[in-house]
Design a protein around this motif. Structure first.
Motif, PDB file in Angstrom:
ATOM      1  N   GLY A  75       6.314  -3.410   3.665  1.00  0.00           N
ATOM      2  CA  GLY A  75       6.385  -3.371   5.122  1.00  0.00           C
ATOM      3  C   GLY A  75       6.153  -4.720   5.773  1.00  0.00           C
ATOM      4  O   GLY A  75       5.801  -4.793   6.957  1.00  0.00           O
ATOM      5  N   GLY A  76       6.340  -5.795   5.010  1.00  0.00           N
ATOM      6  CA  GLY A  76       6.128  -7.136   5.563  1.00  0.00           C
ATOM      7  C   GLY A  76       4.690  -7.625   5.451  1.00  0.00           C
ATOM      8  O   GLY A  76       4.355  -8.682   6.018  1.00  0.00           O
ATOM      9  N   MET A  77       3.839  -6.911   4.722  1.00  0.00           N
ATOM     10  CA  MET A  77       2.432  -7.278   4.629  1.00  0.00           C
ATOM     11  C   MET A  77       2.225  -8.675   4.042  1.00  0.00           C
ATOM     12  O   MET A  77       1.229  -9.347   4.334  1.00  0.00           O
ATOM     13  CB  MET A  77       1.678  -6.243   3.795  1.00  0.00           C
ATOM     14  CG  MET A  77       0.173  -6.335   3.869  1.00  0.00           C
ATOM     15  SD  MET A  77      -0.655  -5.053   2.890  1.00  0.00           S
ATOM     16  CE  MET A  77      -0.094  -3.585   3.759  1.00  0.00           C
ATOM     17  N   HIS A  78       3.166  -9.130   3.218  1.00  0.00           N
ATOM     18  CA  HIS A  78       3.017 -10.433   2.569  1.00  0.00           C
ATOM     19  C   HIS A  78       3.305 -11.593   3.511  1.00  0.00           C
ATOM     20  O   HIS A  78       3.051 -12.753   3.157  1.00  0.00           O
ATOM     21  CB  HIS A  78       3.969 -10.524   1.374  1.00  0.00           C
ATOM     22  CG  HIS A  78       5.421 -10.564   1.769  1.00  0.00           C
ATOM     23  ND1 HIS A  78       6.107  -9.439   2.159  1.00  0.00           N
ATOM     24  CD2 HIS A  78       6.321 -11.587   1.854  1.00  0.00           C
ATOM     25  CE1 HIS A  78       7.357  -9.762   2.441  1.00  0.00           C
ATOM     26  NE2 HIS A  78       7.500 -11.060   2.280  1.00  0.00           N
ATOM     27  N   VAL A  85       0.858  -1.186   0.000  1.00  0.00           N
ATOM     28  CA  VAL A  85       0.000   0.000   0.000  1.00  0.00           C
ATOM     29  C   VAL A  85       0.894   1.235   0.000  1.00  0.00           C
ATOM     30  O   VAL A  85       1.532   1.564   1.003  1.00  0.00           O
ATOM     31  CB  VAL A  85      -0.943   0.000   1.218  1.00  0.00           C
ATOM     32  CG1 VAL A  85      -1.865   1.217   1.174  1.00  0.00           C
ATOM     33  CG2 VAL A  85      -1.778  -1.279   1.237  1.00  0.00           C
ATOM     34  N   ILE A  86       0.950   1.912  -1.145  1.00  0.00           N
ATOM     35  CA  ILE A  86       1.841   3.057  -1.332  1.00  0.00           C
ATOM     36  C   ILE A  86       0.994   4.316  -1.482  1.00  0.00           C
ATOM     37  O   ILE A  86      -0.039   4.313  -2.167  1.00  0.00           O
ATOM     38  CB  ILE A  86       2.720   2.874  -2.587  1.00  0.00           C
ATOM     39  CG1 ILE A  86       3.415   1.505  -2.567  1.00  0.00           C
ATOM     40  CG2 ILE A  86       3.730   4.005  -2.690  1.00  0.00           C
ATOM     41  CD1 ILE A  86       4.409   1.306  -1.446  1.00  0.00           C
ATOM     42  N   ALA A  87       1.409   5.387  -0.847  1.00  0.00           N
ATOM     43  CA  ALA A  87       0.675   6.660  -0.890  1.00  0.00           C
ATOM     44  C   ALA A  87       0.891   7.335  -2.244  1.00  0.00           C
ATOM     45  O   ALA A  87       1.909   7.988  -2.480  1.00  0.00           O
ATOM     46  CB  ALA A  87       1.131   7.566   0.242  1.00  0.00           C
ATOM     47  N   THR A  88      -0.073   7.167  -3.149  1.00  0.00           N
ATOM     48  CA  THR A  88      -0.028   7.772  -4.483  1.00  0.00           C
ATOM     49  C   THR A  88      -1.423   8.253  -4.847  1.00  0.00           C
ATOM     50  O   THR A  88      -2.387   8.065  -4.095  1.00  0.00           O
ATOM     51  CB  THR A  88       0.436   6.751  -5.547  1.00  0.00           C
ATOM     52  OG1 THR A  88      -0.558   5.712  -5.645  1.00  0.00           O
ATOM     53  CG2 THR A  88       1.774   6.139  -5.191  1.00  0.00           C
ATOM     54  N   MET A 113       5.114  -3.455   9.617  1.00  0.00           N
ATOM     55  CA  MET A 113       5.576  -2.068   9.680  1.00  0.00           C
ATOM     56  C   MET A 113       4.343  -1.174   9.578  1.00  0.00           C
ATOM     57  O   MET A 113       3.728  -1.093   8.517  1.00  0.00           O
ATOM     58  CB  MET A 113       6.561  -1.767   8.547  1.00  0.00           C
ATOM     59  CG  MET A 113       7.847  -2.536   8.634  1.00  0.00           C
ATOM     60  SD  MET A 113       9.000  -2.036   7.308  1.00  0.00           S
ATOM     61  CE  MET A 113      10.350  -3.171   7.626  1.00  0.00           C
ATOM     62  N   PRO A 114       3.959  -0.509  10.652  1.00  0.00           N
ATOM     63  CA  PRO A 114       2.644   0.144  10.710  1.00  0.00           C
ATOM     64  C   PRO A 114       2.603   1.521  10.052  1.00  0.00           C
ATOM     65  O   PRO A 114       2.296   2.531  10.690  1.00  0.00           O
ATOM     66  CB  PRO A 114       2.387   0.243  12.212  1.00  0.00           C
ATOM     67  CG  PRO A 114       3.748   0.419  12.803  1.00  0.00           C
ATOM     68  CD  PRO A 114       4.669  -0.420  11.952  1.00  0.00           C
ATOM     69  N   ARG A 115       2.919   1.575   8.785  1.00  0.00           N
ATOM     70  CA  ARG A 115       2.835   2.841   8.066  1.00  0.00           C
ATOM     71  C   ARG A 115       2.570   2.578   6.592  1.00  0.00           C
ATOM     72  O   ARG A 115       2.806   1.486   6.076  1.00  0.00           O
ATOM     73  CB  ARG A 115       4.135   3.649   8.198  1.00  0.00           C
ATOM     74  CG  ARG A 115       5.344   3.052   7.464  1.00  0.00           C
ATOM     75  CD  ARG A 115       6.458   4.088   7.336  1.00  0.00           C
ATOM     76  NE  ARG A 115       7.695   3.590   6.761  1.00  0.00           N
ATOM     77  CZ  ARG A 115       7.964   3.533   5.456  1.00  0.00           C
ATOM     78  NH1 ARG A 115       7.044   3.910   4.554  1.00  0.00           N
ATOM     79  NH2 ARG A 115       9.137   3.078   5.026  1.00  0.00           N
ATOM     80  N   TRP A 116       2.084   3.612   5.919  1.00  0.00           N
ATOM     81  CA  TRP A 116       1.957   3.588   4.471  1.00  0.00           C
ATOM     82  C   TRP A 116       3.352   3.503   3.838  1.00  0.00           C
ATOM     83  O   TRP A 116       4.326   4.060   4.354  1.00  0.00           O
ATOM     84  CB  TRP A 116       1.298   4.876   3.981  1.00  0.00           C
ATOM     85  CG  TRP A 116      -0.178   4.955   4.148  1.00  0.00           C
ATOM     86  CD1 TRP A 116      -0.860   5.170   5.310  1.00  0.00           C
ATOM     87  CD2 TRP A 116      -1.157   4.852   3.112  1.00  0.00           C
ATOM     88  NE1 TRP A 116      -2.210   5.213   5.068  1.00  0.00           N
ATOM     89  CE2 TRP A 116      -2.419   5.015   3.724  1.00  0.00           C
ATOM     90  CE3 TRP A 116      -1.081   4.642   1.737  1.00  0.00           C
ATOM     91  CZ2 TRP A 116      -3.605   4.976   3.002  1.00  0.00           C
ATOM     92  CZ3 TRP A 116      -2.265   4.592   1.012  1.00  0.00           C
ATOM     93  CH2 TRP A 116      -3.510   4.757   1.636  1.00  0.00           C
ATOM     94  N   GLY A 117       3.433   2.847   2.709  1.00  0.00           N
ATOM     95  CA  GLY A 117       4.645   2.914   1.917  1.00  0.00           C
ATOM     96  C   GLY A 117       4.721   4.246   1.186  1.00  0.00           C
ATOM     97  O   GLY A 117       3.700   4.892   0.931  1.00  0.00           O
ATOM     98  N   ARG A 118       5.931   4.662   0.871  1.00  0.00           N
ATOM     99  CA  ARG A 118       6.161   5.892   0.120  1.00  0.00           C
ATOM    100  C   ARG A 118       6.703   5.562  -1.266  1.00  0.00           C
ATOM    101  O   ARG A 118       7.387   4.540  -1.442  1.00  0.00           O
ATOM    102  CB  ARG A 118       7.159   6.792   0.862  1.00  0.00           C
ATOM    103  CG  ARG A 118       6.719   7.224   2.249  1.00  0.00           C
ATOM    104  CD  ARG A 118       7.747   8.177   2.843  1.00  0.00           C
ATOM    105  NE  ARG A 118       9.057   7.558   2.961  1.00  0.00           N
ATOM    106  CZ  ARG A 118       9.517   6.979   4.075  1.00  0.00           C
ATOM    107  NH1 ARG A 118       8.768   6.943   5.166  1.00  0.00           N
ATOM    108  NH2 ARG A 118      10.731   6.432   4.089  1.00  0.00           N
TER     109      ARG A 118
END
Length: 282
Positions: free
Chosen positions: A275-278, A218-221, A242-247
């Motif tokens: 962030g390890g979501m997979h 999930v990337i912030a675009t 990793m509890p944040r949006w990807g950049r």
């Protein structure tokens, strides 16, 4: 065991980046420029003068960015894009298939339309598949010219090389193997990108060309702006270690890392940028 020969490095390596003027693509372009690449961009918008000026102010960016307008889904654009790149820079060492679209409407799987399916598959899979075919042929010819220039004859077979002759990177998505039933066509397109990565990796390994897949989460675009609140809640609930949006720059730096040629015995690999979501978790 045969010894690997030194493959002659280009003075300035050249990258082709589709969708390279904004979002993830722009970050990829910026990181490649910082890494010493010249970059040829393909995008559908009129030439973004301000964006190009900003890119050219980066260290090493002056004179090393060119822009071609066109859609990757138009198979007539690929030859024009390659020809323009060669005319400007004389070679191509890296192809980044980054351009992609989401469905215009997130429709339930039972309501989705053939028109939406065809549109998404054309941009996300069919176009990159055939652009890769076109550019790979040029990369093979260029490899032979590079080796001939240092007196190496490949008529009896390609010698072992100490680094890749060229690199292809496909930008896919966590949706390649994570189901979203309200955008099935997008998931199918990205699953197809994964298979295309494996196919081209297998076919081109013997040519000295490596192929990778970068799989963002999930990337912030612009593409994810409409679902920000939903994913804010999901991150708060622990969807990712990793509890944040990807950049976008998370993806850009990963592409630049793969483009450096320091993994000559790896191909067909998936590099997750999520962030390890997979990671399966209990």
């Amino acid at each position: 065991m045969r010894e690997a020969i030194a493959y002659p490095p280009p003075r300035t390596p050249v990258a082709m980046v589709t969708g390279g003027s904004r979002g993830i693509g722009r970050s990829i372009t910026e990181e490649l420029l910082r890494s010493g690449y010249a970059v040829s961009l393909l995008a559908t918008r009129p030439e973004p003068t301000d964006t190009l000026q900003e890119l050219r102010t980066l260290p090493g960016g002056s004179g090393r960015v060119t822009y071609i307008r066109g859609g990757v889904d138009d198979l007539d654009v690929g030859p024009r894009y390659l020809a323009a790149t060669l005319e400007r820079f004389g070679r191509v060492d890296l192809l980044v298939n980054n351009a992609g679209i989401a469905p215009q409407v997130r429709a339930d799987l039972l309501e989705a339309t053939p028109a939406s399916f065809d549109r998404v598959l054309s941009v996300n899979l069919r176009g990159p598949y055939f652009l890769t075919q076109l550019v790979a042929r040029e990369m093979i010819s260029q490899r032979d010219r590079d080796l001939a220039a240092v007196g190496i004859d490949v008529s009896n077979g390609l010698p072992l090389l100490d680094r890749p002759a060229a690199t292809i990177i496909n930008v896919s998505s966590i949706s390649a193997d994570t189901v979203s039933t309200n955008r099935g066509e997008y998931c199918v397109s990205k699953a197809g990108v994964h298979m295309a990565t494996l196919l081209y990796a297998a076919r081109l390994a013997g040519e000295g060309i490596v192929v990778y897949e970068v799989r963002p989460g999930v990337i912030a675009t612009d593409m994810t702006a409409g679902v920000k609140d939903r994913y804010d809640d999901l991150f708060a609930a622990g969807i990712s270690p990793m509890p944040r949006w990807g950049r976008p720059d998370d993806v850009g730096r990963t592409v630049a890392m793969l483009a450096c040629g320091h993994a000559p015995y790896s191909t067909g690999d998936v590099i997750h940028v999520d962030g390890g979501m997979h990671i399966p978790r209990l």
